[in-house]
Design an enzyme around this catalytic site. Structure first.
Site, mmCIF file in Angstrom:
data_model
loop_
_atom_site.group_PDB
_atom_site.id
_atom_site.type_symbol
_atom_site.label_atom_id
_atom_site.label_comp_id
_atom_site.label_asym_id
_atom_site.label_seq_id
_atom_site.Cartn_x
_atom_site.Cartn_y
_atom_site.Cartn_z
ATOM 1 N N HIS A 173 39.208 49.401 52.509
ATOM 2 C CA HIS A 173 39.432 49.057 53.918
ATOM 3 C C HIS A 173 39.891 50.296 54.670
ATOM 4 O O HIS A 173 40.914 50.902 54.324
ATOM 5 C CB HIS A 173 40.479 47.935 54.015
ATOM 6 N N GLU A 176 43.536 51.379 55.811
ATOM 7 C CA GLU A 176 44.608 51.318 54.810
ATOM 8 C C GLU A 176 44.811 52.704 54.186
ATOM 9 O O GLU A 176 44.672 52.910 52.981
ATOM 10 C CB GLU A 176 44.269 50.215 53.793
ATOM 11 N N HIS A 300 45.172 48.673 48.057
ATOM 12 C CA HIS A 300 45.038 48.253 49.455
ATOM 13 C C HIS A 300 46.422 48.359 50.084
ATOM 14 O O HIS A 300 47.410 48.659 49.421
ATOM 15 C CB HIS A 300 44.560 46.799 49.535
ATOM 16 N N GLU A 370 48.705 45.600 46.879
ATOM 17 C CA GLU A 370 48.936 45.736 48.312
ATOM 18 C C GLU A 370 50.194 46.587 48.434
ATOM 19 O O GLU A 370 51.295 46.155 48.080
ATOM 20 C CB GLU A 370 49.148 44.368 48.965
HETATM 21 O O1 0X9 Z 1 41.799 40.382 51.898
HETATM 22 C C1 0X9 Z 1 41.693 41.380 51.172
HETATM 23 O O2 0X9 Z 1 40.622 41.922 50.934
HETATM 24 C C2 0X9 Z 1 42.957 41.964 50.521
HETATM 25 N N1 0X9 Z 1 44.018 42.059 51.475
HETATM 26 S S1 0X9 Z 1 43.916 43.164 52.686
HETATM 27 O O3 0X9 Z 1 45.024 42.926 53.585
HETATM 28 N N2 0X9 Z 1 44.114 44.602 52.086
HETATM 29 O O4 0X9 Z 1 42.656 43.048 53.318
HETATM 30 C C3 0X9 Z 1 43.431 41.042 49.423
HETATM 31 C C4 0X9 Z 1 42.413 40.789 48.390
HETATM 32 C C5 0X9 Z 1 42.917 39.775 47.416
HETATM 33 N N3 0X9 Z 1 41.826 39.043 46.924
HETATM 34 C C6 0X9 Z 1 41.585 37.745 47.243
HETATM 35 N N4 0X9 Z 1 42.462 36.977 47.811
HETATM 36 N N5 0X9 Z 1 40.390 37.324 46.900
HETATM 37 ZN ZN ZN Z 2 42.587 45.985 52.105
#
Ligand code: 0X9
Ligand code: ZN
Length: 433
Positions: A173, A176, A300, A370
């Site tokens: 992302h 980030e 992330h 994260e």
């Molecule tokens: O949403 C995402 O891709 C990740 N969080 S972010 O804030 N960096 O965008 C978390 C990914 C965790 N994976 C799932 N929940 N599938």
């Molecule tokens: Zn992310």
């Protein structure tokens, strides 16, 4: 030995020793073609996961969770869909109103843009030619090389190794940026500390890769003009004229399911098909050419979490032994960092992420971290230069822990079980500290 088919599929290595110059970058699309950002920062009532999930399913990218509430980015359309689904909005502000012009503060110069990362990796490789080499794993949408640095004794560039392998990934992302710095600094730490007995052992016995910037086009756009653009996705041009696919929704495990938008304008757009994007395809090709990879960590930001599969389903992974190992590792790394361990889907269900694919399709023990900070109001995606060293320091031990475990990740389950089976030992250990 490298299989001929795999060798042909791998990009050229770049070892930083002979003065080789990386190929010139040809940009296909000017980043400035992006329309004015109309997204909103929305805080809404979220007493439970169901409320967060309703927001995610409406196309909101949920970024922050606190007691009884959550917040994230939404297009005006996604916000309307979320409200139709019953979401109770507490506050909403335009990104421009909330964050102003987001000029790159002078102190943030410590963060690496694409060229600076490239040159940092090149210097790293040049500083330790006996153990470090640099590899392009493929090209981004706009034609930038996606760089990896490899640290191991006795194999260089694309040469095959049978040593247990680990890969650390950053910046799927774009906004980030701390997730580029942490793997870069960990790679540098391993090189600088190569005389340390434990690190020397790991460099001798493991095959360690760092890919600190999976989404270079998105990163460059995010900082274009000395301003932050809060950009999440890559820079693909979508059929409807919008820009970008969410690379962490584009992998082929549960692709197209819940929590991954089919609407190209949304921040969590999954793309037209699984692996439609050059960046996720580059990671796929990289992984598939290296069957020795046993462990993955995808960095992330933000929220300070240690996440393990599944993310695309509330089900636990079915293999009880593997689940115990995942939990053991996540628990250990949470202790080391102070982050919170959880199954990814406990955050929200979202399909097509890197780690679900790595585990589901390839059997690689894959984690998402994260990183810092905890909340948007502590800096969110732009926490400043002041946190970089601290976050890097907090992440050295978990990185070394994973590298060590790569020979047999299932050891984590046994070690966790041993601690549970011997509480008095644990108590003694704690008392002795
Ligand atoms: O949403 C995402 O891709 C990740 N969080 S972010 O804030 N960096 O965008 C978390 C990914 C965790 N994976 C799932 N929940 N599938
Ligand atoms: Zn992310």
């Amino acid at each position: 030995m490298l299989l001929a088919a795999n060798a042909a599929a791998l990009p050229d290595s770049f070892d930083g020793r002979g003065g080789e110059v990386p190929p010139a970058v040809t940009l296909k699309a000017p980043a400035s073609a992006i329309a004015e950002d109309i997204r909103l920062w929305v805080e809404f009532e979220a007493p439970d996961k169901a409320a967060r999930q309703a927001a995610v399913d409406a196309g909101v990218s949920v970024e922050e969770i606190k007691p009884g509430a959550a917040a994230g980015f939404a297009s005006p359309e996604a916000l309307e869909r979320a409200k139709d689904a019953g979401l109770k909005v507490k506050t909403k502000v335009s990104l421009r109103a909330r964050f102003g012009s987001l000029d790159f503060p002078e102190k943030d110069a410590v963060y690496h843009n694409y060229k600076e990362l490239e040159s940092a990796l090149r210097s790293l490789a040049a500083s330790a030619p006996d153990l470090a080499s640099m590899i392009s794993i493929g090209k981004s949408t706009q034609g930038r090389d996606i760089w990896a640095v490899r640290l191991t004794k006795g194999a260089r560039g694309p040469q095959r190794s049978d040593k247990p392998g680990v890969v650390f990934l950053g910046t799927h992302h774009a906004r980030e940026h701390l997730s580029t710095e942490v793997p870069l600094l960990i790679a540098r730490h391993l090189v600088e500390q190569r005389a340390d007995a434990e690190i020397a052992r790991l460099l001798e016995t493991r095959d360690i890769y760092f890919i600190p910037m999976v989404n270079p086009d998105g990163v460059e756009y995010d900082i274009e003009g000395g301003k932050y653009h809060m950009h999440r996705k890559n820079m693909s041009k979508n059929a409807d004229g919008s820009t970008g696919v969410d690379l962490n929704r584009n992998y082929a495990w549960g692709w197209g399911g819940q929590g991954a938008s089919s609407r190209p304008g949304d921040d969590t757009y999954r793309g037209p098909s699984a692996f439609s994007e050059p960046e996720s395809r580059a990671v796929k090709a990289f992984v598939e050419a290296r069957p020795n990879l046993k462990v993955m960590l995808s960095y992330h930001t933000f929220s300070e979490l240690v996440l393990y599969p599944w993310g695309g389903s509330d089900d636990a992974i079915p293999d009880a032994k593997a689940l115990a190992a995942f939990k053991g590792m996540a628990g250990e790394m949470a202790k080391m960092t102070g982050y919170t361990p959880m199954q990814s889907s406990d955050l929200y269900v979202a399909t097509g992420d890197t780690c679900d694919w790595a585990w589901g399709a390839k059997g690689i023990f894959a984690f998402t971290f994260e990183l810092t900070p905890k909340s948007m109001w502590d800096g969110g995606f732009y926490p400043g230069a002041g946190v970089v060293q601290r976050v890097f320091q907090a992440n050295i031990r978990p990185a070394l822990y994973l590298v060590d475990l790569a020979d047999d990740p299932y050891r984590a389950a046994k070690e966790a079980a041993a601690v549970v089976a011997a509480p008095s030992e644990t108590a003694k250990g704690a008392a002795a500290q």
